[in-house]
Design a protein around this motif. Structure first.
Motif, PDB file in Angstrom:
ATOM      1  N   LYS A  84     -29.731  -5.977   6.568  1.00 40.52           N
ATOM      2  CA  LYS A  84     -30.375  -5.336   7.723  1.00 40.52           C
ATOM      3  C   LYS A  84     -31.678  -4.632   7.329  1.00 40.52           C
ATOM      4  CE  LYS A  84     -26.876  -2.661   8.752  1.00 40.52           C
ATOM      5  NZ  LYS A  84     -25.926  -2.973   7.660  1.00 40.52           N
ATOM      6  N   SER A  85     -31.575  -3.825   6.255  1.00 38.88           N
ATOM      7  CA  SER A  85     -32.779  -3.085   5.842  1.00 38.88           C
ATOM      8  C   SER A  85     -33.865  -4.046   5.383  1.00 38.88           C
ATOM      9  CB  SER A  85     -32.444  -2.101   4.726  1.00 38.88           C
ATOM     10  OG  SER A  85     -31.589  -1.108   5.213  1.00 38.88           O
ATOM     11  N   THR A  86     -33.456  -5.089   4.708  1.00 41.74           N
ATOM     12  CA  THR A  86     -34.429  -6.084   4.259  1.00 41.74           C
ATOM     13  C   THR A  86     -35.143  -6.709   5.457  1.00 41.74           C
ATOM     14  OG1 THR A  86     -33.031  -6.544   2.352  1.00 41.74           O
ATOM     15  CG2 THR A  86     -34.710  -8.170   2.877  1.00 41.74           C
ATOM     16  N   GLY A 135     -24.998  -4.052   3.124  1.00 40.80           N
ATOM     17  CA  GLY A 135     -25.345  -5.063   2.131  1.00 40.80           C
ATOM     18  C   GLY A 135     -25.595  -6.432   2.735  1.00 40.80           C
TER      19      GLY A 135
HETATM   20  N1  ADP Z   1     -34.755  -4.088  -4.270  1.00 42.18           N
HETATM   21  C1  ADP Z   1     -33.659  -4.867  -4.377  1.00 42.18           C
HETATM   22  N2  ADP Z   1     -33.399  -5.498  -5.530  1.00 42.18           N
HETATM   23  C2  ADP Z   1     -32.291  -6.285  -5.643  1.00 42.18           C
HETATM   24  N3  ADP Z   1     -31.420  -6.474  -4.666  1.00 42.18           N
HETATM   25  C3  ADP Z   1     -31.612  -5.848  -3.501  1.00 42.18           C
HETATM   26  C4  ADP Z   1     -32.745  -5.004  -3.296  1.00 42.18           C
HETATM   27  N4  ADP Z   1     -32.678  -4.509  -2.042  1.00 42.18           N
HETATM   28  C5  ADP Z   1     -31.570  -5.043  -1.481  1.00 42.18           C
HETATM   29  N5  ADP Z   1     -30.939  -5.825  -2.349  1.00 42.18           N
HETATM   30  C6  ADP Z   1     -29.722  -6.592  -2.085  1.00 42.18           C
HETATM   31  O1  ADP Z   1     -29.941  -7.394  -0.932  1.00 42.18           O
HETATM   32  C7  ADP Z   1     -28.799  -7.362  -0.104  1.00 42.18           C
HETATM   33  C8  ADP Z   1     -29.188  -6.838   1.274  1.00 42.18           C
HETATM   34  O2  ADP Z   1     -29.532  -5.465   1.174  1.00 42.18           O
HETATM   35  P1  ADP Z   1     -29.959  -4.582   2.430  1.00 42.18           P
HETATM   36  O3  ADP Z   1     -31.016  -5.301   3.135  1.00 42.18           O
HETATM   37  O4  ADP Z   1     -30.262  -3.233   1.924  1.00 42.18           O
HETATM   38  O5  ADP Z   1     -28.641  -4.532   3.319  1.00 42.18           O
HETATM   39  P2  ADP Z   1     -28.166  -3.490   4.433  1.00 42.18           P
HETATM   40  O6  ADP Z   1     -29.316  -2.695   4.840  1.00 42.18           O
HETATM   41  O7  ADP Z   1     -27.623  -4.362   5.507  1.00 42.18           O
HETATM   42  O8  ADP Z   1     -27.106  -2.660   3.813  1.00 42.18           O
HETATM   43  C9  ADP Z   1     -27.761  -6.523  -0.810  1.00 42.18           C
HETATM   44  O9  ADP Z   1     -26.908  -7.376  -1.506  1.00 42.18           O
HETATM   45  C10 ADP Z   1     -28.569  -5.682  -1.778  1.00 42.18           C
HETATM   46  O10 ADP Z   1     -27.814  -5.399  -2.935  1.00 42.18           O
END
Ligand code: ADP
Ligand code: MG
Lengths: 374, 228
Positions: free
Chosen positions: B46-48, B43
């Motif tokens: 990273k994926s973002t 959360g």
């Molecule tokens: N499509 C989305 N809509 C709303 N919130 C999102 C979305 N994708 C990710 N988030 C939020 O953005 C934050 C970062 O997510 P993410 O990049 O998936 O983290 P990680 O890959 O490190 O677990 C988290 O709080 C997640 O809930």
């Protein structure tokens, strides 16, 4: 095409199901179409096959050959009308025939329709066996080959019920039936001798015929009727439709065919959609690594095309195989142009039904490839 | 030559009244030949980060350059072309196409770009050999082990000769030995072929293979110095 074929070959099982459905649908479509043509041939084959552009009847006869009576001499007036290049008189009479020498009471009788024509006119079909009509041998007739199944052969002498005249089978021809009866083409003069033997039965009309077929490039139906006060003219199609039973039979089969096609479009659409849905993740990956919508959609469409093509071809094969086992009495006539038209329609239907999937694919977000669970 | 450059990138997600700041003013440059790791709790963004660097997602603010091309304002079709030509993705498990052999997994990348040449086939075979997959060339994914599948995915990422390589937890489903093997091979290829590479990972054992390590927390990116 690359992905499409690789997947078809690798995951045969899942495609055999859909392929089988398309095979069965196309099989049924072709059988119905053959039956439709068979039935409509039986009702109006002779008229359908005549290379005529219009038909002239007595006024008030409702385009029906059996109700109409007029004089052959009108032909000359018709020929003078604009666009008319040729005419052919026709007379019909339903009767029953038996082999000469058998008795009227106990002999085996077969229903047939006597069709009086001018030998050599354009309505005369070519014989597939034996001879065509000639002016000299007036008692020699050309008959539909279905009469072979009733035991008739070339050279047989025929007796007609209610007539002392005798006819001899000179030749056979194919798919010539009218009013659900096999046709017997006979010289028009001979026809009149048989049909109007009773004095006065020709209503005093000189050189009586039932109708006159008209050939010509751009024949105008209104112009035609100017040839004589007491005639009406119709297109060949109108004359065919006026044959008793023809429209009803045709409409039934056509309706069944179109229902079948519409239903199959939905069934296939659902199948393709489910298949696409199962592959959402896969398509997401392809998009993430740079696959365009076009690339993925092309591959899905070509897969549907290849699958449908193979299935329809198998369907055609099965249909021709089936015809070998159909009972002789069943009116079935598969026409190659019809098979081609329905094949194309079936292919189009499966392509159209895959459009739901195309919409779905376009909407897939490449981000699904990252496997993010919200 | 610069591989990836992010300039003051911020990504905000709007959900009803809530706003999540997934990336907060992130700036980062990765040169060709560098292998960078990003770690952080789940959360944290990273994926973002990977999605934005990989032309899968648009940043809310800031600019993204890939191989010196500004991709910030490209449309979906242009982004797809950038992914095809400039980016090699190594995703988590099960991202291979089930009905393609190892060799075809690589060649499909070329298909997307037009046609497959003889040179492409030679290059694909060379990549598979580099990753120790000589014997798996004509095998389907279900005939390969998890580690082999991940190595095929790595080979596929290099197939289009991209400027950058992005890996999202490539060792998530592998045991320690396999994980080491896979990341080592990946590092070798990155060095040999001079790519700018980013690996997102949970797995701190893998950091030895990387040139730099960044930690991300609540969308804020910081370089980690005491680890190496
Ligand atoms: N499509 C989305 N809509 C709303 N919130 C999102 C979305 N994708 C990710 N988030 C939020 O953005 C934050 C970062 O997510 P993410 O990049 O998936 O983290 P990680 O890959 O490190 O677990 C988290 O709080 C997640 O809930
Ligand atoms: Mg994540």
């Amino acid at each position: 095409m690359f992905l499409a074929l690789k997947e078809l070959i690798h995951s045969k099982g899942r495609f055999i199901m859909i392929g089988l459905i398309i095979v069965l649908i196309s099989w049924l479509v072709f059988i119905l179409s053959g039956l439709g043509t068979g039935l409509s041939d039986l009702a109006a084959g002779t008229l359908k096959r005549a290379e005529a552009n219009a038909v002239v009847f007595e006024e008030g006869a409702d385009m029906s050959i059996s109700k109409s009576m007029l004089s052959e001499s009108i032909s000359d007036d018709l020929l003078r009308q604009k666009g008319v290049s040729d005419t052919a008189p026709i007379s019909t009479f339903s009767t029953s025939i038996r082999k000469s020498g058998t008795s009227e009471e106990s002999g085996k009788k077969t229903d047939a329709i006597l069709i009086g024509i001018e030998p050599g006119s354009f309505i005369e079909p070519t014989s597939t066996e034996g001879k065509n009509l000639t002016d000299d041998a007036a008692d020699q007739v050309l008959v539909d080959s279905s009469l072979k199944n009733d035991g008739f052969a070339i050279g047989d002498t025929l007796a007609l019920s209610g007539s002392t005249e005798k006819l001899t089978i000179g030749g056979f021809t194919d798919h010539q039936t009218l009013n659900h009866q096999p046709a017997i083409f006979v010289n028009l003069d001979q026809f009149r001798t048989i049909r109007y033997a009773a004095p006065g039965s020709d209503n005093g009309i000189e050189d009586i015929v039932n109708g006159i077929l008209v050939q010509g490039k751009d024949v105008d139906l209104n112009e035609l009727t100017k040839a004589d006060e007491h005639i009406e003219a119709g297109s060949k199609k109108a004359a065919v439709n006026a044959v008793p039973g023809y429209s009803a039979e045709n409409a039934t089969i056509t309706m069944m065919l179109w229902f079948l096609m519409i239903i199959s479009a939905f069934i296939l659409g659902v199948f393709f959609y489910v298949l696409t849905n199962q592959k959402t993740q896969q398509f997401g990956v392809l998009k993430a690594i740079g696959g365009s919508n076009g690339f993925i959609i092309r591959s899905v469409i070509s897969q549907v095309f290849v699958l449908s093509l193979i299935s329809v071809l198998i369907g055609i094969g099965l249909t021709y195989l089936t015809t070998l086992f159909l009972p002789e009495a069943m009116p079935f006539h598969l026409e190659v142009p019809m098979v081609m038209i329905y094949s194309i329609v079936l292919l189009l239907i499966s392509l159209i039904s895959s459009l739901f999937s195309v919409v779905k694919i376009a909407k897939i977000d490449p981000l699904t490839a990252l496997g993010r669970v919200e | 030559m610069t591989g990836i450059q992010l300039k003051n990138v911020t990504k905000r997600y709007q959900e009803n009244e809530f706003e999540t700041i997934a990336l907060n003013d992130v700036s980062l440059t990765i040169e060709a030949g560098e292998f960078v790791a990003i770690i952080g709790p789940s959360g944290s963004g990273k994926s973002t980060f990977l999605s934005i660097a990989g032309a899968l997602l648009q940043a809310t603010e800031g600019e993204v350059f890939i191989n010196e091309q500004n991709i910030t304002h490209l449309n979906e079709k242009e982004l797809s072309a950038v992914r095809l030509k400039q980016i090699g993705f190594i995703l988590q498990t099960s991202n291979l196409i089930p009905y393609l052999t190892a060799l075809d997994q690589l060649l499909v990348v070329k298909r997307m770009n037009g046609s497959v040449t003889k040179e492409d086939k030679i290059f694909a075979t060379e990549l598979l050999n580099d990753l120790g997959l000589e014997k798996k060339r004509n095998k389907f994914p279900n005939e390969c082990s998890g580690g082999e599948r991940q190595r095929i995915a790595i080979a596929r990422a290099f197939m289009n000769d991209p400027a950058i390589i992005l890996a999202d937890e490539p060792t998530a489903s592998l045991d320690t030995n396999r994980a080491h093997e896979v990341v080592k091979l990946m590092a070798n290829e990155v060095k040999a072929r001079q790519k700018a590479a980013v690996m997102v990972t949970h797995d701190e054992r893998m950091l030895d293979y990387c040139d730099r390590v960044y930690r991300i927390e609540d969308g804020i990116l910081k370089e980690e110095t005491n680890l190496i």
